[in-house]
Design a protein around this motif. Sequence first.
Motif, short mmCIF file in Angstrom:
data_model
loop_
_atom_site.label_atom_id
_atom_site.label_comp_id
_atom_site.label_asym_id
_atom_site.label_seq_id
_atom_site.Cartn_x
_atom_site.Cartn_y
_atom_site.Cartn_z
N PHE A 77 0.33 -1.17 0.10
CA PHE A 77 0.09 -0.51 0.23
C PHE A 77 0.94 1.69 -0.22
O PHE A 77 0.47 1.82 -0.36
N LYS A 78 1.99 1.37 0.57
CA LYS A 78 2.94 2.43 0.64
C LYS A 78 3.56 3.15 -0.51
O LYS A 78 3.44 3.79 -1.02
N LYS A 79 4.36 1.20 -0.93
CA LYS A 79 4.74 1.56 -2.35
C LYS A 79 3.94 2.12 -3.07
O LYS A 79 4.24 3.31 -3.73
N LYS A 80 2.43 1.86 -3.14
CA LYS A 80 1.56 2.72 -4.24
C LYS A 80 0.95 3.79 -3.96
O LYS A 80 1.30 4.33 -4.91
N TYR A 81 1.01 4.58 -2.38
CA TYR A 81 1.23 5.29 -2.44
C TYR A 81 2.03 6.88 -2.66
O TYR A 81 1.54 7.90 -3.22
N ASP A 82 3.32 6.10 -1.91
CA ASP A 82 4.37 6.74 -2.86
C ASP A 82 4.23 6.92 -4.32
O ASP A 82 4.84 8.56 -4.48
N LYS A 108 -14.80 8.48 5.60
CA LYS A 108 -14.19 7.24 6.00
C LYS A 108 -13.04 6.78 5.16
O LYS A 108 -12.04 6.41 5.30
N ARG A 109 -13.74 7.40 3.82
CA ARG A 109 -13.23 6.31 3.08
C ARG A 109 -11.81 7.49 2.36
O ARG A 109 -11.01 6.43 1.86
N TRP A 110 -11.41 8.63 3.37
CA TRP A 110 -10.27 8.99 2.26
C TRP A 110 -8.75 8.74 4.01
O TRP A 110 -8.02 9.17 3.41
N LEU A 111 -9.78 7.89 4.85
CA LEU A 111 -8.45 7.51 5.47
C LEU A 111 -7.22 6.75 5.81
O LEU A 111 -6.08 7.32 5.75
N PRO A 112 -7.53 5.93 4.04
CA PRO A 112 -6.21 4.94 3.75
C PRO A 112 -5.30 6.83 3.11
O PRO A 112 -3.47 6.50 3.34
N VAL A 113 -5.37 8.10 2.77
CA VAL A 113 -4.72 8.92 2.74
C VAL A 113 -4.05 9.25 3.91
O VAL A 113 -3.22 9.67 3.68
N LEU A 114 -4.92 9.54 4.73
CA LEU A 114 -4.64 10.01 5.36
C LEU A 114 -3.08 8.96 6.80
O LEU A 114 -1.85 9.29 6.95
N TYR A 115 -3.64 8.43 6.24
CA TYR A 115 -2.68 6.81 6.88
C TYR A 115 -1.10 7.13 6.71
O TYR A 115 -0.45 6.96 7.57
N ASN A 116 -0.82 7.44 5.05
CA ASN A 116 0.61 8.24 4.87
C ASN A 116 0.50 9.41 4.91
O ASN A 116 1.67 9.89 4.09
N ARG A 117 0.10 10.39 5.77
CA ARG A 117 -0.10 11.57 5.56
C ARG A 117 1.56 12.19 5.49
O ARG A 117 2.02 13.28 4.02
N GLU A 122 -19.13 -1.93 7.79
CA GLU A 122 -18.02 -1.61 7.43
C GLU A 122 -17.06 -1.33 7.07
O GLU A 122 -16.90 -2.41 8.19
N GLU A 123 -16.69 -1.01 5.73
CA GLU A 123 -14.55 -1.71 5.81
C GLU A 123 -14.17 -0.94 6.51
O GLU A 123 -14.66 0.43 7.44
N PHE A 124 -13.28 -1.25 7.25
CA PHE A 124 -11.80 -1.08 7.87
C PHE A 124 -10.67 -1.42 7.50
O PHE A 124 -10.63 -2.13 7.09
N PHE A 125 -10.13 -0.49 6.95
CA PHE A 125 -8.73 0.05 6.48
C PHE A 125 -7.57 0.23 7.82
O PHE A 125 -7.90 1.07 8.66
N ILE A 126 -7.25 -0.80 7.76
CA ILE A 126 -5.71 -0.46 8.15
C ILE A 126 -4.19 -0.82 7.66
O ILE A 126 -4.07 -1.77 5.98
N ARG A 128 -11.96 1.15 -4.13
CA ARG A 128 -12.84 2.11 -5.47
C ARG A 128 -13.01 3.44 -5.64
O ARG A 128 -12.67 4.27 -6.32
N PHE A 129 -13.36 3.93 -4.59
CA PHE A 129 -14.12 5.74 -3.40
C PHE A 129 -11.74 6.51 -4.41
O PHE A 129 -12.29 7.21 -4.69
N LEU A 130 -11.01 5.70 -3.32
CA LEU A 130 -10.12 6.24 -4.03
C LEU A 130 -9.29 6.22 -5.50
O LEU A 130 -8.89 7.38 -5.72
N ARG A 131 -9.17 5.32 -5.68
CA ARG A 131 -9.02 5.33 -7.55
C ARG A 131 -9.78 6.30 -7.95
O ARG A 131 -8.36 7.25 -8.79
N GLY A 132 -11.02 7.13 -7.96
CA GLY A 132 -11.65 8.14 -8.39
C GLY A 132 -11.30 9.68 -8.02
O GLY A 132 -10.95 9.79 -8.87
N LYS A 133 -10.86 8.96 -6.66
CA LYS A 133 -10.68 10.81 -6.67
C LYS A 133 -9.24 10.45 -6.57
O LYS A 133 -8.97 12.33 -6.74
N THR A 134 -8.25 9.80 -6.17
CA THR A 134 -6.58 9.61 -7.09
C THR A 134 -6.76 9.87 -8.86
O THR A 134 -6.15 11.31 -8.97
#
Lengths: 342, 252
Positions: A13-18, A75-84, B3-7, B19-25
Amino acid sequence: MSVSYQAVGWNAFKKKYDLLLWAGILLYLAIFSAVGLALNPAATAEILLIRATGTAAIFLLHMILCVGPAARLDKRWLPVLYNRRHMGVSMFLLGLIHAVIVVLTYHAGADLNPVLSIFVSDAGSTVGTFPFQAFGFLALVILFLMAATSHDFWLANLTAPVWKTLHMLVYVAYAFLIVHVVFGVLQSETHPGYLALLVVGFVLVTGLHLLSGAREKALDRGRDQDVAEGYVDVCHIDEIEDNRARIVSLSGERVAVFKYEGKISVVSNACQHQNGPLGEGKFVDGCITCPWHGFQYLPETGQSPPPFTEKIPTFNVKLEAGRILVDPVPNPAGTRVEPAVF
Amino acid sequence: MSEEFFIGWQGKAPEAMGRFLRGKTILLLILAALIAGAAAIWQGTIGKAYFEFGKVRDFSGILLNEPVPMLVANQADETSGAAVYYLVNPLKFGFDPEQAEKFHLTNVSLQGSLLYREDGQAMIEVLPDSVTLVEGTAVGAPLGESASLGVQTLRGEIVDSKCYLGLMNPGIGKPHRACAIRCISGGVPPVLLVPNNAGEANYFILVDERGGAVNGAVLDYVALPVEITGEALKIGDRLVLKADPSKYHILE
């Protein structure tokens, strides 16, 4: 949860993010430079780079400032926050490149020390003489301190409150950079589009913060419990989804009431890592898991599983006819509390 | 409700979140591209000025020390079309005053790199110690006859002639102010740019009432809107403004 000094704990995930982050940055720099050069063939490389990196850094800073409240609202933005912090370090690098080229271009090779020149060339109080470069320099110092301490090694060594305070200085850096831009390049480049973008960005940043703040406040009002002597009735067990929590506010202190495996445990809502909202997390693999960065705690003790050492306060809890009763007095961080079983 | 949970450390975002993030990216990348393009297009201060960095040429002609160090060349160069060049040293320094005095009104050859604007103004960044004396001295006024245009009040911006002619581009305005101050402090001739009816600018070389250099006295006025009253001269095709710098007036 590791605090050993390992640069970055990479995963897919981090590699893809960066990769996406730097693809975006390089795309921005390439488009700015190519369009700038096509329209102004006489433009010099260093000036185009100064402008490309400067505007890219400002754009990225707005994203950095928006992602926090955006994740609070959705909350769907949380993955972006994760590597802010990766965005933050990248933004600092853009600012550093901008500053180094500025110093080499505008200040070096003259009859004065180039760093001193930054501060003495503009030192007036009028718009034309306002020291915009000094504000840019100070913002860069703040961003450097943030980038240099962005690793969890420093979070653990500086302690969370000090680290958090230091990193809240990003808002001071933002204010300094607004001054830097408004009293600097916008005094010369007067196309209204620049100011419009800056205003839109400011409205977006402040609007999202106000909106998420108002939402938190409203939620807190709903979570407020009257605290008298002894245990406080916070809710019925059926009101909490399995492996999830309900956040309640006891005397203004948020606590997370977790329901898992037929048990109820109550811990502080603030993750020791970065004050992430544990009550919005999930019970995963036997641990309460923070939604921000995945830090984990055992629900009975508030301790991270070995070998990790983070601890959060726990609260005494009991059940009466399906109602969850919580003692509002926190136990010291890491204190074992028997969960209420139903 | 599930609800989905991201770790983050699990290395993958849940499906719907992904999917949401791909669109926003994609949207963010498009936004970044649009802003980059717009910010580049909106630039309005980059002029048609050029510096032949790293390209050293031979020049020859009459060297003048007044009103500022210049070379009146034997022939115009094909690139800039200019035959008169301001002279400066590398980096943010003016032409060596001792050399200017030593070679004043003499026929010299020198090496340097060309800076020029498409309006015909040009400058040479002289290679250190490259000036050599050639047979012959100046006859008459190499730059042309001098004529007074009377006392005039002019409004414009003081710039350092080197950056304006192409070392930096743009070499005007607030962002460049510090650089202009350092260049003028280092001896580069200060010039007053006065907008003209053609949408361009007339260049007035700034000197004091006796024709002396004003570099140290104009630093506080650089890159600001100023009004200067003084005697304007036309020497050949050059414009010179003689005025006491202590009487310059900032308009902001």
